[in-house]
Design a protein around this motif. Sequence first.
Motif, PDB file in Angstrom:
ATOM      1  N   MET A 194      12.236 -14.874  26.476  1.00 48.45           N
ATOM      2  CA  MET A 194      11.261 -13.927  25.914  1.00 48.45           C
ATOM      3  C   MET A 194      11.151 -14.067  24.403  1.00 48.45           C
ATOM      4  O   MET A 194      10.104 -13.799  23.812  1.00 48.45           O
ATOM      5  N   ASP A 195      12.239 -14.502  23.755  1.00 47.82           N
ATOM      6  CA  ASP A 195      12.154 -14.804  22.322  1.00 47.82           C
ATOM      7  C   ASP A 195      11.188 -15.977  22.119  1.00 47.82           C
ATOM      8  O   ASP A 195      10.293 -15.928  21.266  1.00 47.82           O
ATOM      9  N   ALA A 196      11.371 -17.027  22.934  1.00 49.17           N
ATOM     10  CA  ALA A 196      10.497 -18.205  22.809  1.00 49.17           C
ATOM     11  C   ALA A 196       9.035 -17.830  23.071  1.00 49.17           C
ATOM     12  O   ALA A 196       8.120 -18.260  22.351  1.00 49.17           O
ATOM     13  N   THR A 198       7.656 -14.853  22.729  1.00 46.40           N
ATOM     14  CA  THR A 198       7.182 -14.045  21.596  1.00 46.40           C
ATOM     15  C   THR A 198       6.832 -14.943  20.408  1.00 46.40           C
ATOM     16  O   THR A 198       5.832 -14.721  19.710  1.00 46.40           O
ATOM     17  N   GLN A 199       7.661 -15.946  20.181  1.00 46.37           N
ATOM     18  CA  GLN A 199       7.424 -16.842  19.045  1.00 46.37           C
ATOM     19  C   GLN A 199       6.160 -17.679  19.251  1.00 46.37           C
ATOM     20  O   GLN A 199       5.424 -17.959  18.296  1.00 46.37           O
ATOM     21  N   ALA A 200       5.891 -18.068  20.503  1.00 45.58           N
ATOM     22  CA  ALA A 200       4.634 -18.784  20.786  1.00 45.58           C
ATOM     23  C   ALA A 200       3.449 -17.861  20.474  1.00 45.58           C
ATOM     24  O   ALA A 200       2.483 -18.257  19.806  1.00 45.58           O
ATOM     25  N   VAL A 261       6.471  -8.295  15.526  1.00 47.78           N
ATOM     26  CA  VAL A 261       7.613  -8.205  16.452  1.00 47.78           C
ATOM     27  C   VAL A 261       8.884  -8.644  15.727  1.00 47.78           C
ATOM     28  O   VAL A 261       9.919  -7.962  15.779  1.00 47.78           O
ATOM     29  N   HIS A 262       8.800  -9.774  15.017  1.00 41.22           N
ATOM     30  CA  HIS A 262       9.991 -10.243  14.310  1.00 41.22           C
ATOM     31  C   HIS A 262      10.287  -9.394  13.074  1.00 41.22           C
ATOM     32  O   HIS A 262      11.447  -9.303  12.656  1.00 41.22           O
ATOM     33  N   GLY A 263       9.263  -8.777  12.500  1.00 39.71           N
ATOM     34  CA  GLY A 263       9.500  -7.839  11.405  1.00 39.71           C
ATOM     35  C   GLY A 263      10.326  -6.651  11.881  1.00 39.71           C
ATOM     36  O   GLY A 263      11.169  -6.115  11.146  1.00 39.71           O
ATOM     37  N   PRO A 275      20.901  -8.456  21.914  1.00 37.55           N
ATOM     38  CA  PRO A 275      20.354  -9.819  21.919  1.00 37.55           C
ATOM     39  C   PRO A 275      18.942  -9.836  21.316  1.00 37.55           C
ATOM     40  O   PRO A 275      18.094  -9.016  21.684  1.00 37.55           O
ATOM     41  N   HIS A 276      18.738 -10.757  20.390  1.00 34.13           N
ATOM     42  CA  HIS A 276      17.457 -10.835  19.689  1.00 34.13           C
ATOM     43  C   HIS A 276      16.273 -10.946  20.674  1.00 34.13           C
ATOM     44  O   HIS A 276      15.236 -10.302  20.494  1.00 34.13           O
ATOM     45  N   GLY A 277      16.457 -11.754  21.716  1.00 34.45           N
ATOM     46  CA  GLY A 277      15.360 -11.955  22.668  1.00 34.45           C
ATOM     47  C   GLY A 277      14.989 -10.677  23.407  1.00 34.45           C
ATOM     48  O   GLY A 277      13.814 -10.429  23.705  1.00 34.45           O
ATOM     49  N   VAL A 279      15.338  -7.615  22.181  1.00 33.78           N
ATOM     50  CA  VAL A 279      14.611  -6.774  21.221  1.00 33.78           C
ATOM     51  C   VAL A 279      13.159  -7.258  21.117  1.00 33.78           C
ATOM     52  O   VAL A 279      12.209  -6.465  21.125  1.00 33.78           O
ATOM     53  N   CYS A 280      12.974  -8.580  21.071  1.00 36.38           N
ATOM     54  CA  CYS A 280      11.600  -9.120  21.021  1.00 36.38           C
ATOM     55  C   CYS A 280      10.826  -8.707  22.277  1.00 36.38           C
ATOM     56  O   CYS A 280       9.652  -8.326  22.196  1.00 36.38           O
ATOM     57  N   ALA A 281      11.485  -8.810  23.435  1.00 39.39           N
ATOM     58  CA  ALA A 281      10.801  -8.515  24.693  1.00 39.39           C
ATOM     59  C   ALA A 281      10.265  -7.086  24.713  1.00 39.39           C
ATOM     60  O   ALA A 281       9.157  -6.841  25.215  1.00 39.39           O
TER      61      ALA A 281
HETATM   62 FE   FE2 Z   1      12.837 -14.914  17.469  1.00 37.78          FE
END
Ligand code: FE2
Length: 374
Positions: A194-196, A198-200, A261-263, A275-277, A279-281
Amino acid sequence: MKLVLPDTLILPPDTRLGRGVSLQLLTLCESFGYKGCLVCGHSQVRSGNLDRIQKGGSGNADVRVWLHPGDEPTLAHLEDLLALLRQHEPDWVAAIGGGSVLDVAKAAAGLHGAPLPVSAYHDGESIPPSPTAFIAVPTTAGTGSEATMVSVLTNADTGVKKSIRHPSFMARLILLDPDLLETCSPNVLAASGMDALTQAVESYCSIGASWLTDMLSLEALGNIHKSLEKAYHGDGGAFTELMTGSFLAGIALSNARLGLVHGLAHPLGARFHMPHGLVCAVCLPPVLEFNKDAIPEKYAHMSDVVGEDLLGYVWSLSGRMQLENPFTGKTLRDPESVVEEVLASGSTKANPRQVTEEAVRRILRSLFGEEQTP
Ligand SMILES: [Fe+2]
């Protein structure tokens, strides 16, 4: 006019993809010099990956091993690894691990020989170029850290989590070995995937996006969409596509930046050690809701790629992978400083819709519940 290329385009010079390619690590590292340092977490020792990789060299190299103690990467981890580098003076530093391991090793290779304390660079001092080569072997898919010149580190004394960057942080060699994902648990695959994803999405929507990064972001989104759920359910046949998607998203974000999201993820991740991912999710849906009317064409393109409304897809995918809101029932003790950090973040500044204090407060309320109204 839409940008074709970013103002500065920085790409990894040598990337190799294939099952088992990590076993060539030590042989390939010999081209950077005979003194090296391998950085990994304890899970790579337990799985036998470190042992298999160490057996792959000619035996002529003088290689030390530094084990990452775990958790989010901090300046203390970085200082500890730098102490080993000053003692051993390696020609190269190779990291085998997830984003935390890669970020510590990347910063250590990049700051090897730099004269100031690491906190000065974390606070914004300019970083001198480093002669020490960094080599990345990701074991998750992922943060995309292998493809970026960015290292995200937390200063445990101040609680500030932020990124430091320099072109010499870019890996001189990347080995993408899908076999390494075999040791990831379904939970890790889901959160890091989900991090990947979100980054896409964020690199595609960023104000720094260009024609080139758009191609990379959309291809990344397509790869992740086709493979993440299969990988979560244990289908190893999906690992190559998932690892490729994560890598492409990493190149895209490194050259286009991210978004709100990353902010949000950095200050929240630093406070709650989640886990960062994950939180992004949970931050992605409210941020997409906030952004979608500002990017109608891009939102429609992304929905085409995933074959349904993007927001509905993100909600249902998170649900199917059992990713629940980790902030439910938690208390945000310092909402004002979180709002301040979110607004000051470089990622937030790249968001396609201007972010106001009220917008951040509204999203925090949606994550923590109404009683958390800052
Ligand atoms: Fe990230």
